[in-house]
Design an enzyme around this catalytic site. Structure first.
Site, PDB file in Angstrom:
ATOM      1  N   ALA A  45       8.758   9.329  -7.412  1.00  0.00           N
ATOM      2  CA  ALA A  45       7.977  10.559  -7.620  1.00  0.00           C
ATOM      3  C   ALA A  45       6.507  10.211  -7.775  1.00  0.00           C
ATOM      4  O   ALA A  45       6.155   9.280  -8.507  1.00  0.00           O
ATOM      5  CB  ALA A  45       8.474  11.300  -8.853  1.00  0.00           C
ATOM      6  N   ARG A  47       2.278  12.258  -7.182  1.00  0.00           N
ATOM      7  CA  ARG A  47       1.639  13.572  -7.099  1.00  0.00           C
ATOM      8  C   ARG A  47       1.109  13.873  -5.702  1.00  0.00           C
ATOM      9  O   ARG A  47       1.274  14.950  -5.170  1.00  0.00           O
ATOM     10  CB  ARG A  47       0.463  13.614  -8.086  1.00  0.00           C
ATOM     11  CG  ARG A  47       0.699  14.438  -9.292  1.00  0.00           C
ATOM     12  CD  ARG A  47      -0.511  14.404 -10.191  1.00  0.00           C
ATOM     13  NE  ARG A  47      -1.179  13.116 -10.233  1.00  0.00           N
ATOM     14  CZ  ARG A  47      -1.859  12.659 -11.244  1.00  0.00           C
ATOM     15  NH1 ARG A  47      -1.967  13.367 -12.334  1.00  0.00           N
ATOM     16  NH2 ARG A  47      -2.446  11.482 -11.195  1.00  0.00           N
ATOM     17  N   GLU A 131       9.472  -1.905 -23.539  1.00  0.00           N
ATOM     18  CA  GLU A 131       8.788  -3.190 -23.721  1.00  0.00           C
ATOM     19  C   GLU A 131       7.355  -3.170 -23.191  1.00  0.00           C
ATOM     20  O   GLU A 131       6.451  -3.775 -23.780  1.00  0.00           O
ATOM     21  CB  GLU A 131       9.583  -4.298 -23.003  1.00  0.00           C
ATOM     22  CG  GLU A 131       9.050  -5.691 -23.214  1.00  0.00           C
ATOM     23  CD  GLU A 131       9.038  -6.114 -24.676  1.00  0.00           C
ATOM     24  OE1 GLU A 131      10.119  -6.282 -25.245  1.00  0.00           O
ATOM     25  OE2 GLU A 131       7.949  -6.264 -25.250  1.00  0.00           O
ATOM     26  N   VAL A 134       3.660  -1.872 -25.203  1.00  0.00           N
ATOM     27  CA  VAL A 134       2.759  -2.596 -26.109  1.00  0.00           C
ATOM     28  C   VAL A 134       2.464  -3.984 -25.552  1.00  0.00           C
ATOM     29  O   VAL A 134       3.389  -4.741 -25.233  1.00  0.00           O
ATOM     30  CB  VAL A 134       3.392  -2.742 -27.521  1.00  0.00           C
ATOM     31  CG1 VAL A 134       2.431  -3.485 -28.457  1.00  0.00           C
ATOM     32  CG2 VAL A 134       3.736  -1.383 -28.110  1.00  0.00           C
ATOM     33  N   GLY A 136       1.238  -5.173 -22.730  1.00  0.00           N
ATOM     34  CA  GLY A 136       1.469  -5.526 -21.323  1.00  0.00           C
ATOM     35  C   GLY A 136       2.595  -6.520 -21.131  1.00  0.00           C
ATOM     36  O   GLY A 136       3.759  -6.220 -21.409  1.00  0.00           O
ATOM     37  N   GLY A 189      -7.423  -2.267 -12.497  1.00  0.00           N
ATOM     38  CA  GLY A 189      -6.152  -1.617 -12.866  1.00  0.00           C
ATOM     39  C   GLY A 189      -5.802  -1.779 -14.332  1.00  0.00           C
ATOM     40  O   GLY A 189      -4.670  -1.546 -14.733  1.00  0.00           O
ATOM     41  N   GLU A 192      -6.767   2.962 -18.592  1.00  0.00           N
ATOM     42  CA  GLU A 192      -5.954   4.169 -18.460  1.00  0.00           C
ATOM     43  C   GLU A 192      -6.632   5.129 -17.476  1.00  0.00           C
ATOM     44  O   GLU A 192      -7.852   5.050 -17.260  1.00  0.00           O
ATOM     45  CB  GLU A 192      -5.835   4.861 -19.825  1.00  0.00           C
ATOM     46  CG  GLU A 192      -5.118   4.044 -20.876  1.00  0.00           C
ATOM     47  CD  GLU A 192      -3.690   3.720 -20.488  1.00  0.00           C
ATOM     48  OE1 GLU A 192      -2.911   4.622 -20.193  1.00  0.00           O
ATOM     49  OE2 GLU A 192      -3.353   2.514 -20.464  1.00  0.00           O
ATOM     50  N   LYS A 207      -0.288   1.988 -29.625  1.00  0.00           N
ATOM     51  CA  LYS A 207       0.547   0.780 -29.634  1.00  0.00           C
ATOM     52  C   LYS A 207       0.830   0.308 -31.068  1.00  0.00           C
ATOM     53  O   LYS A 207       1.944  -0.139 -31.381  1.00  0.00           O
ATOM     54  CB  LYS A 207      -0.151  -0.329 -28.844  1.00  0.00           C
ATOM     55  CG  LYS A 207      -0.238  -0.029 -27.350  1.00  0.00           C
ATOM     56  CD  LYS A 207      -1.247  -0.919 -26.660  1.00  0.00           C
ATOM     57  CE  LYS A 207      -1.271  -0.683 -25.159  1.00  0.00           C
ATOM     58  NZ  LYS A 207      -2.413  -1.305 -24.485  1.00  0.00           N
ATOM     59  N   GLY A 306      -2.657  -4.566 -16.539  1.00  0.00           N
ATOM     60  CA  GLY A 306      -2.706  -4.920 -15.111  1.00  0.00           C
ATOM     61  C   GLY A 306      -1.341  -4.793 -14.479  1.00  0.00           C
ATOM     62  O   GLY A 306      -0.306  -4.780 -15.153  1.00  0.00           O
TER      63      GLY A 306
HETATM   64  P1  NDP Z   1      -1.717   5.400 -12.590  1.00  0.00           P
HETATM   65  O1  NDP Z   1      -2.628   6.547 -12.881  1.00  0.00           O
HETATM   66  O2  NDP Z   1      -2.173   4.318 -11.717  1.00  0.00           O
HETATM   67  O3  NDP Z   1      -0.346   5.952 -11.992  1.00  0.00           O
HETATM   68  C1  NDP Z   1       0.279   7.133 -12.434  1.00  0.00           C
HETATM   69  C2  NDP Z   1       1.272   7.551 -11.364  1.00  0.00           C
HETATM   70  O4  NDP Z   1       2.003   8.684 -11.804  1.00  0.00           O
HETATM   71  C3  NDP Z   1       0.624   7.961 -10.038  1.00  0.00           C
HETATM   72  O5  NDP Z   1       1.379   7.482  -8.971  1.00  0.00           O
HETATM   73  C4  NDP Z   1       0.651   9.483 -10.066  1.00  0.00           C
HETATM   74  O6  NDP Z   1       0.714  10.052  -8.764  1.00  0.00           O
HETATM   75  C5  NDP Z   1       1.951   9.725 -10.813  1.00  0.00           C
HETATM   76  N1  NDP Z   1       1.968  10.989 -11.521  1.00  0.00           N
HETATM   77  C6  NDP Z   1       1.217  11.374 -12.570  1.00  0.00           C
HETATM   78  N2  NDP Z   1       1.552  12.615 -12.959  1.00  0.00           N
HETATM   79  C7  NDP Z   1       2.524  13.031 -12.130  1.00  0.00           C
HETATM   80  C8  NDP Z   1       3.277  14.230 -12.006  1.00  0.00           C
HETATM   81  N3  NDP Z   1       3.087  15.252 -12.832  1.00  0.00           N
HETATM   82  N4  NDP Z   1       4.199  14.293 -11.031  1.00  0.00           N
HETATM   83  C9  NDP Z   1       4.414  13.256 -10.181  1.00  0.00           C
HETATM   84  N5  NDP Z   1       3.748  12.093 -10.258  1.00  0.00           N
HETATM   85  C10 NDP Z   1       2.817  11.983 -11.217  1.00  0.00           C
HETATM   86  O7  NDP Z   1      -1.288   4.845 -14.011  1.00  0.00           O
HETATM   87  P2  NDP Z   1      -0.738   3.395 -14.370  1.00  0.00           P
HETATM   88  O8  NDP Z   1       0.240   2.961 -13.363  1.00  0.00           O
HETATM   89  O9  NDP Z   1      -1.871   2.507 -14.707  1.00  0.00           O
HETATM   90  O10 NDP Z   1       0.003   3.684 -15.748  1.00  0.00           O
HETATM   91  C11 NDP Z   1       1.268   4.290 -15.786  1.00  0.00           C
HETATM   92  C12 NDP Z   1       1.803   4.225 -17.229  1.00  0.00           C
HETATM   93  O11 NDP Z   1       1.909   2.864 -17.614  1.00  0.00           O
HETATM   94  C13 NDP Z   1       0.911   4.892 -18.261  1.00  0.00           C
HETATM   95  O12 NDP Z   1       1.711   5.450 -19.272  1.00  0.00           O
HETATM   96  C14 NDP Z   1       0.103   3.732 -18.821  1.00  0.00           C
HETATM   97  O13 NDP Z   1      -0.353   3.956 -20.141  1.00  0.00           O
HETATM   98  C15 NDP Z   1       1.159   2.642 -18.808  1.00  0.00           C
HETATM   99  N6  NDP Z   1       0.653   1.279 -18.785  1.00  0.00           N
HETATM  100  C16 NDP Z   1      -0.309   0.915 -17.886  1.00  0.00           C
HETATM  101  C17 NDP Z   1      -0.752  -0.386 -17.849  1.00  0.00           C
HETATM  102  C18 NDP Z   1      -1.807  -0.857 -16.886  1.00  0.00           C
HETATM  103  O14 NDP Z   1      -2.257  -2.002 -17.025  1.00  0.00           O
HETATM  104  N7  NDP Z   1      -2.233  -0.052 -15.936  1.00  0.00           N
HETATM  105  C19 NDP Z   1      -0.218  -1.388 -18.774  1.00  0.00           C
HETATM  106  C20 NDP Z   1       0.814  -0.906 -19.660  1.00  0.00           C
HETATM  107  C21 NDP Z   1       1.211   0.393 -19.670  1.00  0.00           C
HETATM  108  P3  NDP Z   1      -0.463   9.869  -7.698  1.00  0.00           P
HETATM  109  O15 NDP Z   1      -0.532   8.383  -7.429  1.00  0.00           O
HETATM  110  O16 NDP Z   1      -0.033  10.636  -6.510  1.00  0.00           O
HETATM  111  O17 NDP Z   1      -1.696  10.379  -8.378  1.00  0.00           O
HETATM  112  N1  HSE Z   2      -5.166   0.449 -20.613  1.00  0.00           N
HETATM  113  C1  HSE Z   2      -4.280  -0.429 -21.297  1.00  0.00           C
HETATM  114  C2  HSE Z   2      -5.042  -1.658 -21.731  1.00  0.00           C
HETATM  115  C3  HSE Z   2      -3.149  -0.829 -20.382  1.00  0.00           C
HETATM  116  O1  HSE Z   2      -6.144  -1.878 -21.240  1.00  0.00           O
HETATM  117  O2  HSE Z   2      -4.551  -2.393 -22.590  1.00  0.00           O
HETATM  118  C4  HSE Z   2      -2.105  -1.672 -21.080  1.00  0.00           C
HETATM  119  O3  HSE Z   2      -1.364  -0.919 -21.980  1.00  0.00           O
END
Ligand code: NDP
Ligand code: HSE
Length: 441
Positions: A45, A47, A131, A134, A136, A189, A192, A207, A306
């Site tokens: 899934a 967006r 996991e 918190v 990464g 990457g 947030e 966290k 990341g």
């Molecule tokens: P991104 O913004 O890169 O990705 C989010 C994804 O979710 C996108 O593919 C987006 O779609 C999709 N999305 C969001 N809302 C909807 C919706 N309503 N319906 C369908 N698809 C949806 O975020 P990240 O991958 O960086 O982060 C994802 C999660 O992981 C978050 O909770 C973040 O806090 C957590 N996290 C992130 C880390 C990081 O280093 N980035 C590390 C640890 C945790 P589209 O691509 O089409 O916009």
């Molecule tokens: N944005 C978060 C960070 C991602 O920089 O630590 C990992 O949770």
């Protein structure tokens, strides 16, 4: 060994979601050998279908409706990798109500709705594993709930936000401003989708609340977390730190006061000794120091944000989930619903007068006679004792000057009261900036 296909639905295909799919496929045969089963991603899934992606996915399995993935009877494991708390909560609830296993990296979701979600998981026989939420790639949740299970915890202290640690490190090494480096952290990457969650300390607070739950069995309300981000940290603070053997770090702390059994959760820029385990951890790395009564101090260091680091943690939960599906036995294998009972019970939130530390203060004042005397008098009225005062010499016509003060050990309440009295001074040009000074223990 049972042979079966484990069907996985990915809700979210951004930085983390793409990393998970990529590594699941790269490690497909090793995982098959280890589990005796195939992990197959059957729905994704997202967006916006028109967005370019680094990782190709068959259009036939893509949807923009994550709820349809959550309730799909074919799917065993739902990975919630969307972020946010509204839609993510709905998706997680729907999957848990179907008795599925949900793997989430979403610390905001856990902090705000963890109690509800874990309750629903228990009621409907599902599981919620988190996991990656918190630190990464560091398996700190497994460390607390499995490796350290026999311990009573007195404190958990850590660098829990990779973006902030990256920014503070680059400010130190490159002398650049936080806003310039934030752009890089986003490109890499780490940040947030809403980067204020990182730089305002909110992500680290989410966290810390999750860690507090795991260690003490209590969901500390987010509003009770003492919180300050890194936006007010300036080059003057970084220079003071460098010149005096410290590093500025955004430190999250969970402490239990032994006498009162009060729990304190805070996130603050802190001057950490550069030679300490947390003071020496730079870049996107996170570090967590945990004090247990049986083991003593253990420290965990690794990449905290990341694509790849986070995918590593998500996949560790996916494999745990797959083992649960293959081998069964929900009892005991996932004690996450019952955090260490020794550490639970009636825990209150600590009051500021119980929290003691040395402090750093940066004051920007008018360069005129009597200013230092006014400041010293306010600090003395709150029984805050000065350890050092420094001010760079300025030219004859300077109107303002930066003064840096360090204090002896005092209470958080005393420095807060002193800070609000200082703010009233007509000779103060800016709101005082204060941060605790961490010690070596
Ligand atoms: P991104 O913004 O890169 O990705 C989010 C994804 O979710 C996108 O593919 C987006 O779609 C999709 N999305 C969001 N809302 C909807 C919706 N309503 N319906 C369908 N698809 C949806 O975020 P990240 O991958 O960086 O982060 C994802 C999660 O992981 C978050 O909770 C973040 O806090 C957590 N996290 C992130 C880390 C990081 O280093 N980035 C590390 C640890 C945790 P589209 O691509 O089409 O916009
Ligand atoms: N944005 C978060 C960070 C991602 O920089 O630590 C990992 O949770």
């Amino acid at each position: 060994m049972t042979h079966r296909n484990i069907k996985l639905g990915l809700c979210g295909f951004g930085v983390v979601g793409q990393g998970v799919l990529d590594h699941l496929y790269r490690k497909r045969s090793a995982l098959r050998e280890q589990l005796g089963a195939e992990i197959e991603v059957v729905r994704v899934a997202l967006r916006d279908r028109s967005k370019p992606r680094d990782i190709a996915v068959d259009d036939a399995i893509v949807t923009d409706d994550p709820i349809s993935v959550a309730v799909d009877p074919e799917i065993d494991i739902v990975c919630e990798l969307m972020g946010g708390t509204d839609r993510a909560r709905e998706v997680t609830l729907e999957a848990l109500k179907k008795g599925k296993i949900v793997v989430s990296a979403n610390k905001a979701l856990l902090c705000d709705h963890g109690k509800e979600l874990l309750g629903v998981a228990q009621k409907f026989g599902g599981h919620l594993l988190f996991e990656a939420s918190v630190a990464g790639g560091i398996p700190v949740i497994k460390a607390i709930r499995e490796g350290l299970v026999v311990n009573d915890f007195s404190s958990i202290r850590g660098i829990l936000n990779g973006t902030c640690n990256y920014i503070l490190t680059q400010m130190t090494n490159e002398g650049a401003s936080y806003s310039d480096i934030l752009v890089q952290a986003k490109e890499l990457g780490y940040a947030e989708a809403d980067e204020s969650l990182d730089v305002d300390g909110i992500d680290a607070a989410h966290k810390a609340v999750v860690l507090a739950y795991l260690a003490y069995g209590k969901w500390v309300p987010f509003d009770a977390v003492k919180l300050l981000g890194i936006k007010e940290v300036r080059q003057e603070d970084i220079r003071f730190a460098k010149d005096n053997g410290y590093a500025v770090k955004l430190i999250a702390e969970v402490d239990r006061e032994r006498a009162s059994n009060a729990l304190r959760v805070s996130v603050m820029p802190t001057l950490m000794p550069k030679v300490s385990p947390l003071g020496s951890v730079d870049g996107v790395f996170n570090a967590i120091s945990i004090h247990g009564d049986v083991v003593g101090e253990t420290v965990y260091i690794g990449p905290g944000a990341g694509r790849d680091a986070t995918a590593s943690a998500v996949i560790s939960d996916v494999v745990d989930a797959a083992k649960l599906l293959i081998f069964g036995g929900s009892e005991g294998r996932f004690p996450i619903l019952n955090p260490n009972p020794k550490n639970g019970g009636e825990i209150e939130t600590a009051r500021p007068c119980e929290i003691r530390s040395r402090y750093y203060m940066r004051l920007v004042v008018m360069d005129q006679p009597g200013v230092m005397a006014e400041i010293a008098s306010i600090l003395a009225s709150h029984e805050v004792s000065l350890a050092s005062v420094s001010q760079k010499e300025v030219g004859e016509n300077a109107e303002r000057v930066t003064m840096i003060i360090t204090t002896h050990v005092t209470s958080e309440e005393a420095v807060s009261l002193a800070s609000s009295d200082l703010s009233e001074l007509a000779t103060l040009e800016e709101k005082p900036f204060m941060m605790p000074i961490g010690d070596l223990s």
